[in-house]
Design an enzyme around this catalytic site. Structure first.
Site, PDB file in Angstrom:
ATOM      1  N   GLY A  25      -4.900-100.990 -49.923  1.00 36.82           N
ATOM      2  CA  GLY A  25      -6.047-100.684 -48.982  1.00 36.82           C
ATOM      3  C   GLY A  25      -6.280-100.743 -47.017  1.00 36.82           C
ATOM      4  O   GLY A  25      -4.540-100.230 -46.870  1.00 36.82           O
ATOM      5  N   GLU A  26      -6.585-100.316 -46.139  1.00 33.71           N
ATOM      6  CA  GLU A  26      -6.469-100.646 -45.193  1.00 33.71           C
ATOM      7  C   GLU A  26      -7.163-102.155 -44.719  1.00 33.71           C
ATOM      8  O   GLU A  26      -8.442-102.501 -44.385  1.00 33.71           O
ATOM      9  CB  GLU A  26      -6.924 -99.646 -44.554  1.00 33.71           C
ATOM     10  CG  GLU A  26      -6.969 -99.186 -43.165  1.00 33.71           C
ATOM     11  CD  GLU A  26      -6.031-100.164 -41.955  1.00 33.71           C
ATOM     12  OE1 GLU A  26      -7.816-100.910 -41.517  1.00 33.71           O
ATOM     13  OE2 GLU A  26      -5.063-100.526 -41.794  1.00 33.71           O
ATOM     14  N   SER A  27      -6.445-103.487 -44.808  1.00 35.22           N
ATOM     15  CA  SER A  27      -6.526-104.550 -44.397  1.00 35.22           C
ATOM     16  C   SER A  27      -8.121-104.497 -43.268  1.00 35.22           C
ATOM     17  O   SER A  27      -9.079-105.295 -43.015  1.00 35.22           O
ATOM     18  CB  SER A  27      -5.614-105.454 -44.545  1.00 35.22           C
ATOM     19  OG  SER A  27      -4.669-105.173 -42.818  1.00 35.22           O
ATOM     20  N   CYS A  58      -1.255-106.253 -51.738  1.00 35.76           N
ATOM     21  CA  CYS A  58      -1.141-105.407 -50.428  1.00 35.76           C
ATOM     22  C   CYS A  58      -1.931-105.737 -49.196  1.00 35.76           C
ATOM     23  O   CYS A  58      -2.197-106.951 -48.971  1.00 35.76           O
ATOM     24  CB  CYS A  58      -0.978-104.145 -51.247  1.00 35.76           C
ATOM     25  SG  CYS A  58      -0.361-102.945 -49.748  1.00 35.76           S
ATOM     26  N   ARG A  91       2.310-107.174 -41.519  1.00 34.36           N
ATOM     27  CA  ARG A  91       1.410-105.947 -41.813  1.00 34.36           C
ATOM     28  C   ARG A  91       2.057-105.027 -41.593  1.00 34.36           C
ATOM     29  O   ARG A  91       3.126-104.388 -40.464  1.00 34.36           O
ATOM     30  CB  ARG A  91      -0.065-105.827 -40.992  1.00 34.36           C
ATOM     31  CG  ARG A  91      -1.269-106.260 -41.149  1.00 34.36           C
ATOM     32  CD  ARG A  91      -2.031-105.945 -40.312  1.00 34.36           C
ATOM     33  NE  ARG A  91      -3.060-104.852 -40.945  1.00 34.36           N
ATOM     34  CZ  ARG A  91      -2.800-103.807 -40.778  1.00 34.36           C
ATOM     35  NH1 ARG A  91      -2.335-103.412 -38.888  1.00 34.36           N
ATOM     36  NH2 ARG A  91      -3.574-103.100 -40.816  1.00 34.36           N
ATOM     37  N   ILE A 128       3.745-100.031 -51.506  1.00 37.29           N
ATOM     38  CA  ILE A 128       2.785 -98.360 -50.330  1.00 37.29           C
ATOM     39  C   ILE A 128       2.201 -98.934 -49.137  1.00 37.29           C
ATOM     40  O   ILE A 128       1.311 -99.767 -48.979  1.00 37.29           O
ATOM     41  CB  ILE A 128       1.565 -98.267 -51.013  1.00 37.29           C
ATOM     42  CG1 ILE A 128       1.992 -97.652 -52.686  1.00 37.29           C
ATOM     43  CG2 ILE A 128       1.094 -96.971 -50.119  1.00 37.29           C
ATOM     44  CD1 ILE A 128       0.743 -96.627 -53.294  1.00 37.29           C
ATOM     45  N   ARG A 129       3.264 -98.453 -48.130  1.00 29.25           N
ATOM     46  CA  ARG A 129       2.865 -99.422 -46.131  1.00 29.25           C
ATOM     47  C   ARG A 129       2.810-100.491 -46.615  1.00 29.25           C
ATOM     48  O   ARG A 129       1.982-101.576 -46.406  1.00 29.25           O
ATOM     49  CB  ARG A 129       1.268 -98.703 -45.800  1.00 29.25           C
ATOM     50  CG  ARG A 129       1.757 -98.146 -44.550  1.00 29.25           C
ATOM     51  CD  ARG A 129       0.530 -97.201 -43.865  1.00 29.25           C
ATOM     52  NE  ARG A 129      -0.827 -98.100 -43.931  1.00 29.25           N
ATOM     53  CZ  ARG A 129      -2.329 -97.970 -43.975  1.00 29.25           C
ATOM     54  NH1 ARG A 129      -2.259 -97.231 -42.725  1.00 29.25           N
ATOM     55  NH2 ARG A 129      -2.956 -98.272 -43.848  1.00 29.25           N
ATOM     56  N   HIS A 235       1.792-102.998 -55.770  1.00 28.63           N
ATOM     57  CA  HIS A 235       0.454-103.158 -56.426  1.00 28.63           C
ATOM     58  C   HIS A 235       0.688-102.480 -58.211  1.00 28.63           C
ATOM     59  O   HIS A 235       1.109-101.315 -58.366  1.00 28.63           O
ATOM     60  CB  HIS A 235       0.514-101.105 -55.978  1.00 28.63           C
ATOM     61  CG  HIS A 235      -0.383-100.933 -54.702  1.00 28.63           C
ATOM     62  ND1 HIS A 235      -1.663-100.505 -54.604  1.00 28.63           N
ATOM     63  CD2 HIS A 235       0.105-101.166 -53.465  1.00 28.63           C
ATOM     64  CE1 HIS A 235      -2.204-101.201 -53.087  1.00 28.63           C
ATOM     65  NE2 HIS A 235      -0.813-100.725 -52.569  1.00 28.63           N
ATOM     66  N   GLU A 237      -1.677-102.359 -60.479  1.00 29.15           N
ATOM     67  CA  GLU A 237      -2.323-101.344 -60.735  1.00 29.15           C
ATOM     68  C   GLU A 237      -2.024 -99.785 -61.037  1.00 29.15           C
ATOM     69  O   GLU A 237      -2.414 -98.800 -61.717  1.00 29.15           O
ATOM     70  CB  GLU A 237      -3.579-101.215 -60.183  1.00 29.15           C
ATOM     71  CG  GLU A 237      -4.011-100.693 -58.989  1.00 29.15           C
ATOM     72  CD  GLU A 237      -3.358-101.582 -57.484  1.00 29.15           C
ATOM     73  OE1 GLU A 237      -3.813-100.534 -56.461  1.00 29.15           O
ATOM     74  OE2 GLU A 237      -2.813-102.359 -57.734  1.00 29.15           O
TER      75      GLU A 237
END
Length: 260
Positions: A25-27, A58, A91, A128-129, A235, A237
């Protein structure tokens, strides 16, 4: 896989679970929300004191580290960290969403052997990013590495990080803006390059859209484990391969057996 799951939204729910996964997500947003609703302290107790089996993927990996560079330049103190892993993470090492990719990575180790992969097969790592771990402490098991060029912002951060390490500084957090000229966004030039990796990687490696021009690829860490904590930069999942899920479930079962 034979387990029940719930979404943990309130601190009281932490007493109802045998293991916890910090998703991607967005840490930065996770840190802001967690510290605002009071669950952050309880999460730290759950992971660091109770030693509940914990898996971070991630952004979740970022939260479980002790040191982080490339943090947000617009958030006070940059990034809230739960901690637990003696590693230095960068990051968004690989870049933005457009730089997302899939790459074969080492498979989970066989039970009882932290350094062997199942049948020698690789695992489809979906990045992903994604962040990357630059350094790992002596007590951390490194279970997977990749070789790739950093994105432009990450390259600027690493350049400044190398300079600080060369000066003997201990870096806990460092934002992207610390390594860029505020007016132009152009990377500052370090006077001397000092690799943050113990192993000098070859210059060839994965080069993604947005990768920094003229920057050498680095060997970076994508999977680590220490005691009750497992972290993957990718990821699992998002694939049909459940081997890392099974690996984590074995960690949970072992924890339950030891608690009997």
């Amino acid at each position: 896989l034979g387990c029940d799951t719930i979404q943990v939204k309130m601190p009281a729910q932490l007493n109802q679970i045998d293991g916890i996964i910090f998703p991607g997500g967005e840490s930065t947003a996770m840190g802001l929300i967690g510290t605002h609703n009071g669950i952050w302290t309880e999460l730290q107790h759950t992971v660091l004191k109770r030693k509940l089996p914990t898996w971070g993927t991630c952004a979740g990996m970022v939260l479980l580290t002790e040191r982080c560079v490339g943090t947000s330049a617009v958030i006070e103190n940059g990034q809230s960290l739960i901690g637990g892993l003696d590693v230095l993470v960068c990051r968004n090492y690989f870049g933005s969403q457009v730089s997302s990719f899939e790459l074969p990575t080492p498979a989970p180790p066989l039970p009882g052997d932290s350094h062997s992969s199942e049948l020698g097969e690789s695992y489809p790592g979906v990045f992903i990013r994604a962040p990357a771990i630059l350094l790992a402490g002596s007590g951390v098991e490194v279970l997977g590495k990749v070789i790739a060029k950093p994105c432009r912002q990450a390259a600027a951060t690493l350049q400044d990080l190398d300079k600080k390490i060369a000066l003997g500084e201990t870096v806990i957090t460092m934002s992207v803006v610390d390594a860029l000229h505020r007016e132009t966004g152009v990377p500052r030039t370090a006077e001397k390059d000092v690799s943050v990796s113990d192993v000098q990687p070859p210059s060839k490696g994965l080069s993604l859209p947005g990768a920094a021009e003229g920057s050498d690829a680095r060997e970076v860490i994508c999977v680590v484990k220490k005691d009750n904590i497992l972290c993957t930069a990718f990821h699992p999942e998002l694939t049909n391969d459940r081997r890392w899920h099974e690996y984590f479930l074995n960690m949970v079962r072992q924890s339950l057996d030891e608690g009997k």
